[in-house]
Write a protein that holds these residues in place. Structure first.
Motif, PDB file in Angstrom:
ATOM      1  N   ILE A 131     153.481  26.901 -53.214  1.00 40.21           N
ATOM      2  CA  ILE A 131     154.080  27.842 -54.167  1.00 40.21           C
ATOM      3  C   ILE A 131     154.155  27.212 -55.548  1.00 40.21           C
ATOM      4  N   VAL A 132     154.600  25.962 -55.591  1.00 44.25           N
ATOM      5  CA  VAL A 132     154.687  25.271 -56.877  1.00 44.25           C
ATOM      6  C   VAL A 132     153.316  25.242 -57.529  1.00 44.25           C
ATOM      7  N   SER A 133     152.330  24.875 -56.750  1.00 42.48           N
ATOM      8  CA  SER A 133     150.976  24.776 -57.290  1.00 42.48           C
ATOM      9  C   SER A 133     150.495  26.129 -57.805  1.00 42.48           C
ATOM     10  N   THR A 134     150.744  27.188 -57.048  1.00 49.21           N
ATOM     11  CA  THR A 134     150.324  28.537 -57.464  1.00 49.21           C
ATOM     12  C   THR A 134     150.980  28.940 -58.776  1.00 49.21           C
ATOM     13  N   LEU A 135     152.300  28.737 -58.876  1.00 42.17           N
ATOM     14  CA  LEU A 135     153.014  29.185 -60.063  1.00 42.17           C
ATOM     15  C   LEU A 135     152.649  28.344 -61.271  1.00 42.17           C
ATOM     16  N   GLU A 136     152.397  27.056 -61.034  1.00 39.52           N
ATOM     17  CA  GLU A 136     151.993  26.216 -62.167  1.00 39.52           C
ATOM     18  C   GLU A 136     150.621  26.646 -62.669  1.00 39.52           C
ATOM     19  N   ARG A 137     149.757  27.010 -61.742  1.00 40.66           N
ATOM     20  CA  ARG A 137     148.441  27.486 -62.173  1.00 40.66           C
ATOM     21  C   ARG A 137     148.537  28.774 -62.959  1.00 40.66           C
ATOM     22  N   ALA A 138     149.585  29.526 -62.700  1.00 37.41           N
ATOM     23  CA  ALA A 138     149.782  30.764 -63.467  1.00 37.41           C
ATOM     24  C   ALA A 138     150.443  30.493 -64.800  1.00 37.41           C
ATOM     25  N   GLY A 139     150.751  29.238 -65.073  1.00 38.29           N
ATOM     26  CA  GLY A 139     151.234  28.878 -66.395  1.00 38.29           C
ATOM     27  C   GLY A 139     152.723  28.635 -66.478  1.00 38.29           C
ATOM     28  N   HIS A 140     153.427  28.623 -65.331  1.00 42.28           N
ATOM     29  CA  HIS A 140     154.871  28.423 -65.398  1.00 42.28           C
ATOM     30  C   HIS A 140     155.237  26.973 -65.144  1.00 42.28           C
ATOM     31  N   THR A 141     156.472  26.625 -65.524  1.00 42.40           N
ATOM     32  CA  THR A 141     157.021  25.312 -65.196  1.00 42.40           C
ATOM     33  C   THR A 141     157.929  25.485 -63.997  1.00 42.40           C
ATOM     34  N   VAL A 142     157.704  24.653 -62.975  1.00 40.21           N
ATOM     35  CA  VAL A 142     158.427  24.885 -61.719  1.00 40.21           C
ATOM     36  C   VAL A 142     159.168  23.638 -61.273  1.00 40.21           C
ATOM     37  N   ASP A 143     160.455  23.805 -60.976  1.00 42.68           N
ATOM     38  CA  ASP A 143     161.231  22.768 -60.297  1.00 42.68           C
ATOM     39  C   ASP A 143     161.375  23.158 -58.846  1.00 42.68           C
ATOM     40  N   TRP A 144     161.518  22.131 -58.003  1.00 44.99           N
ATOM     41  CA  TRP A 144     161.639  22.457 -56.586  1.00 44.99           C
ATOM     42  C   TRP A 144     162.805  21.725 -55.960  1.00 44.99           C
ATOM     43  N   TRP A 145     163.691  22.474 -55.259  1.00 44.56           N
ATOM     44  CA  TRP A 145     164.747  21.878 -54.453  1.00 44.56           C
ATOM     45  C   TRP A 145     164.463  22.211 -52.997  1.00 44.56           C
ATOM     46  N   SER A 146     164.739  21.258 -52.097  1.00 47.26           N
ATOM     47  CA  SER A 146     164.515  21.563 -50.682  1.00 47.26           C
ATOM     48  C   SER A 146     165.812  21.883 -49.957  1.00 47.26           C
ATOM     49  N   GLU A 147     166.930  21.775 -50.668  1.00 44.36           N
ATOM     50  CA  GLU A 147     168.211  22.090 -50.038  1.00 44.36           C
ATOM     51  C   GLU A 147     168.940  23.133 -50.850  1.00 44.36           C
ATOM     52  N   GLY A 148     169.806  23.857 -50.195  1.00 45.73           N
ATOM     53  CA  GLY A 148     170.489  24.917 -50.908  1.00 45.73           C
ATOM     54  C   GLY A 148     171.709  24.427 -51.671  1.00 45.73           C
ATOM     55  N   ARG A 149     171.715  24.677 -52.992  1.00 44.92           N
ATOM     56  CA  ARG A 149     172.935  24.528 -53.778  1.00 44.92           C
ATOM     57  C   ARG A 149     172.797  25.422 -55.009  1.00 44.92           C
ATOM     58  N   VAL A 150     173.937  25.689 -55.635  1.00 43.91           N
ATOM     59  CA  VAL A 150     173.932  26.649 -56.740  1.00 43.91           C
ATOM     60  C   VAL A 150     173.381  25.978 -58.005  1.00 43.91           C
ATOM     61  N   PRO A 151     172.355  26.571 -58.603  1.00 43.51           N
ATOM     62  CA  PRO A 151     171.778  25.949 -59.804  1.00 43.51           C
ATOM     63  C   PRO A 151     172.553  26.335 -61.065  1.00 43.51           C
ATOM     64  N   ASP A 152     172.315  25.573 -62.110  1.00 43.81           N
ATOM     65  CA  ASP A 152     172.824  25.913 -63.425  1.00 43.81           C
ATOM     66  C   ASP A 152     171.811  26.864 -64.061  1.00 43.81           C
ATOM     67  N   PRO A 153     172.214  28.105 -64.314  1.00 46.93           N
ATOM     68  CA  PRO A 153     171.230  29.091 -64.775  1.00 46.93           C
ATOM     69  C   PRO A 153     170.698  28.857 -66.194  1.00 46.93           C
ATOM     70  N   SER A 154     171.436  28.111 -66.990  1.00 45.63           N
ATOM     71  CA  SER A 154     170.972  27.922 -68.364  1.00 45.63           C
ATOM     72  C   SER A 154     169.676  27.124 -68.350  1.00 45.63           C
ATOM     73  N   GLY A 155     168.730  27.581 -69.096  1.00 46.82           N
ATOM     74  CA  GLY A 155     167.454  26.880 -69.121  1.00 46.82           C
ATOM     75  C   GLY A 155     166.472  27.406 -68.096  1.00 46.82           C
ATOM     76  N   LEU A 156     166.910  28.314 -67.237  1.00 46.54           N
ATOM     77  CA  LEU A 156     166.018  28.878 -66.231  1.00 46.54           C
ATOM     78  C   LEU A 156     165.692  30.323 -66.591  1.00 46.54           C
TER      79      LEU A 156
END
Lengths: 469, 220
Positions: free
Chosen positions: B17-42
């Motif tokens: 998924i990361v590879s696909t989205l990066e190829r589409a021109g986006h910047t992608v971060d990946w977490w493998s565990e569930g926690r609440v992200p900081d929405p600013s900057g996303l």
């Protein structure tokens, strides 16, 4: 109240018959006794009198009824029919008093000793004709009359109707014993019919120790067993569905990874037939798994719809997005035509997506390179969701067969052509479950138009929520 | 193009998924565990439901308490109740596995199209400039004269930003809504095309009607 009706009818019939019988037998018995007594009286008078000449004296005042006298002041007349004292009337050989004939009494034929006069079974008057030893004189026969007043010899039944009392007592007893039973049976019947079989509940107040209570308790035990069994089956079905869900999850993730890789491979080698075949099959497997999941829901014991507002434009866009790759593979153009505003209907999101997906898949699958598929949504009081293609279409007779079989193709056809088996069947079932209509049409220019039509819900979820809360 | 956070516990899938989205021109971060992200900057959160740590729906609920960040749920759970629940809790979209990477890219793009304020009122198609607000068309600075009907037709097509518009919808603007409306529509479109000049401005969409030939709304 059939039991009580029967009881009423039976008591009336039996009681009536018995009473009538008793009355008749009593009357007959009394008459017979009276007749015998009168005959004796006549004969004794005959013997007393001094021969034929004395016969004329039989009708003398000595044996005449005493003239009516002033009623005794101290004693009122007894109730019931007036007691007629016996009379002896000498008759010539073939004489018959006019007053007797007037009363309907017929002259009996000559007998050896005496014979009775038919006065009517229920009449209280009794009369006999006694033959004298002087058959030629004015005293040839003696007519002796009397009555069967109560208290007279031969009476079976007492004078007053007090003899009816035991009979009534029996009837009353039967009613008192059976009426409550009939009511209890009715009560039990009402309890059984009030709720479904597995939730029968015998109220505490129904306890008792008669047959009806025993029946009630037996029904309660039967209902409890039924409930247990049903719960067992439901639990089993739940476990099965959970198993399916978990299995689906375990399969879907690796399949998704596979599809990502296949896609990359396709980009690198777009004309490789094997790669295209892999992509095709992967798509089909994904669709098949989701169809199986839907089928498990539909074919289960109680197919339930999880109804919620569904926005059709988004649904169509999602389905189109899912099939874009597939259509691109097959060189089939896939287009959607949607209204400007969001289009809401009530339905089960996943099942509706499956229903449309199957139609779109078929439209692409059966098409040829360069062909076209269009998914169009028209909204009004009804929604019409059509999938139109310029593929080979379905021959008319086959279409009829498909519709007849509920779109379930036979085995060979299912395996061979893949589409007509499960996919169309699921679409049809989903439409049916929602009360929508699925139609397959053959447009004049060829191809196939499949449409799902149903009522639309022109309000948005926010408006619906406002309505509810 | 956008900053995307992906929360997905299956490493193999996440890598794809990361590879696909990066190829589409986006910047992608990946977490493998569930926690609440900081929405600013996303700009977008792509989250699986079944996660170690915190469940996807719980993350969504906590996030929604303070943020409007677009959320796209990825899940193998296809049950209607799960999907309806996620949407009720504030998810913007729900993508069921399995999916093609192209599909993901398309859905991501659709979610990133919010907010509508960013939408331009001016469209450029095949050398033409169309102002959807004011309703004028010009090519190379020269305005193009259109009849009111032709203008209505063009503006409807333009408003849909390249999505196909059905014939029946287009036929609504025609003066006479008779049964000949269809052929009448084709005639109007044909005249409109001639006026708009060279290059494909209005594309025919088989089975649907017509669309403005911008980049396909669906295809990236």
């Amino acid at each position: 109240m059939r039991l009580l009706h029967r009881l009423a009818l039976a008591t009336v019939m039996v009681g009536g018959a018995v009473s009538a019988g008793l009355v008749l037998i009593d009357a007959h018995s009394r008459q017979a006794a009276a007749e015998a007594t009168l005959a004796d009286l006549g004969r004794s008078r005959m013997d007393e009198a001094n021969g034929e000449r004395a016969c004329e004296r039989l009708d003398t005042p000595a044996v005449r009824p005493p003239p009516p006298h002033r009623p005794a002041r101290h004693r009122p007349p007894p109730p019931g029919p007036r007691v007629e004292p016996p009379r002896i009337i000498p008759l010539g050989p073939s004489a018959w008093p006019a007053w007797a004939a007037a009363r309907g009494w017929e002259r009996p034929p000559v007998a050896a000793d005496w014979s009775a006069v038919q006065t009517g079974l229920l009449s209280s008057s009794v009369a006999v004709v006694v033959e004298t030893p002087w058959p030629r004189g004015p005293c040839a026969r003696l007519l002796v009359t009397g009555s069967t007043a109560p208290g007279f010899l031969g009476a079976l039944l007492p004078g007053s109707p007090v003899w009816l009392a035991p009979l009534l007592a029996v009837i009353l007893t039967a009613w008192i014993a059976l009426a409550p039973v009939a009511r209890r049976i009715e009560g039990l019947t009402a309890l059984v019919e009030a709720r479904p079989a597995e939730s029968f509940q015998l109220p505490a107040g129904f306890a008792g120790s008669d047959e009806v209570s025993a029946l009630g308790q037996a029904l309660q035990r039967m209902s409890d067993r039924l409930r247990e069994e049903l719960h067992g089956r439901e639990a089993q079905e739940r476990r099965l569905r959970e198993f399916v869900a978990h299995t689906m999850h375990d399969v879907m993730v690796p399949l998704t990874v596979l599809m990502q890789h296949v896609s990359k491979l396709r980009e690198a080698q777009p004309d490789q037939p094997s790669v295209r075949a892999i992509a095709d099959e992967a798509h089909y497997i994904g669709a098949l798994l989701q169809n199986l999941e839907a089928a498990a829901r539909i074919e289960g014991g109680a197919p339930e719809l999880c109804k919620a507002p569904v926005e059709l434009c988004e649904l169509v866009r999602r389905v189109a997005a899912r099939h874009d790759v597939f259509a691109h593979e097959r060189s089939v153009e896939l287009a959607v035509g949607l209204p400007e505003r969001p289009a809401f209907i009530e339905g089960d999101l996943t099942l509706l997506e499956r229903a449309l997906s199957n139609l779109v898949y078929n439209a692409i699958h059966y098409n040829r390179p360069g062909g076209h598929v269009a998914v169009v949504l028209e909204m009004g009081a009804h929604f019409v969701l059509s999938v139109l293609d310029d593929g080979p279409g379905i021959p008319a007779d086959e279409m009829g067969q498909l519709v007849q079989r509920g779109f379930r193709g036979n085995q060979a056809r299912s395996r061979g052509s893949r589409g007509h088996g499960l996919g169309l069947h699921i679409t049809h079932e989903v439409a049916k479950m929602h009360g929508f209509e699925l139609r397959l049409e053959r447009p004049p220019e060829g191809g196939l138009r499949a449409l799902i039509e149903g009522p639309s819900n022109q309000r948005s979820p926010r408006e619906l929520r406002k309505g509810i809360h | 193009m956008a900053r995307i956070l992906l929360i997905e516990d299956d490493a193999a899938l996440a890598a794809e998924i990361v590879s696909t989205l990066e190829r589409a021109g986006h910047t992608v971060d990946w977490w493998s565990e569930g926690r609440v992200p900081d929405p600013s900057g996303l700009d977008l959160l792509v989250v699986d439901l079944m996660l170690p740590g915190m469940y996807g729906l719980d993350i969504l609920v906590e996030l929604r308490a303070s943020s409007d960040l677009p959320v796209l749920v990825l899940s193998a759970r296809n049950a209607t109740s799960d999907r309806v629940r996620a949407l009720e809790l504030g998810a913007d979209d729900y993508l069921t596995k399995p999916f093609w990477p192209e599909e993901l890219v398309q859905r991501v793009k659709a979610r990133l199209r919010r907010p509508y304020l960013a939408r331009s009122t001016q469209l450029h198609v095949a050398g033409l400039k169309i102002d959807t607000e004011q309703g004028w068309v010009c090519r190379d600075g020269a305005s193009i004269e259109l009849t009111p009907t032709e203008r209505s037709l063009l503006l409807i097509l333009a408003a849909r930003q390249g999505e196909p518009v059905t014939r029946s919808r287009l036929a609504e603007v025609l003066a006479d809504a008779s049964s000949l409306g269809d052929r009448n529509l084709d005639a109007h479109i044909s005249r409109l095309r001639k006026k708009l000049g060279p290059g494909e401005v209005i594309a025919t969409v088989w089975g649907v009607g017509y669309r403005l030939a911008t980049k396909d709304a669906r295809r990236p």
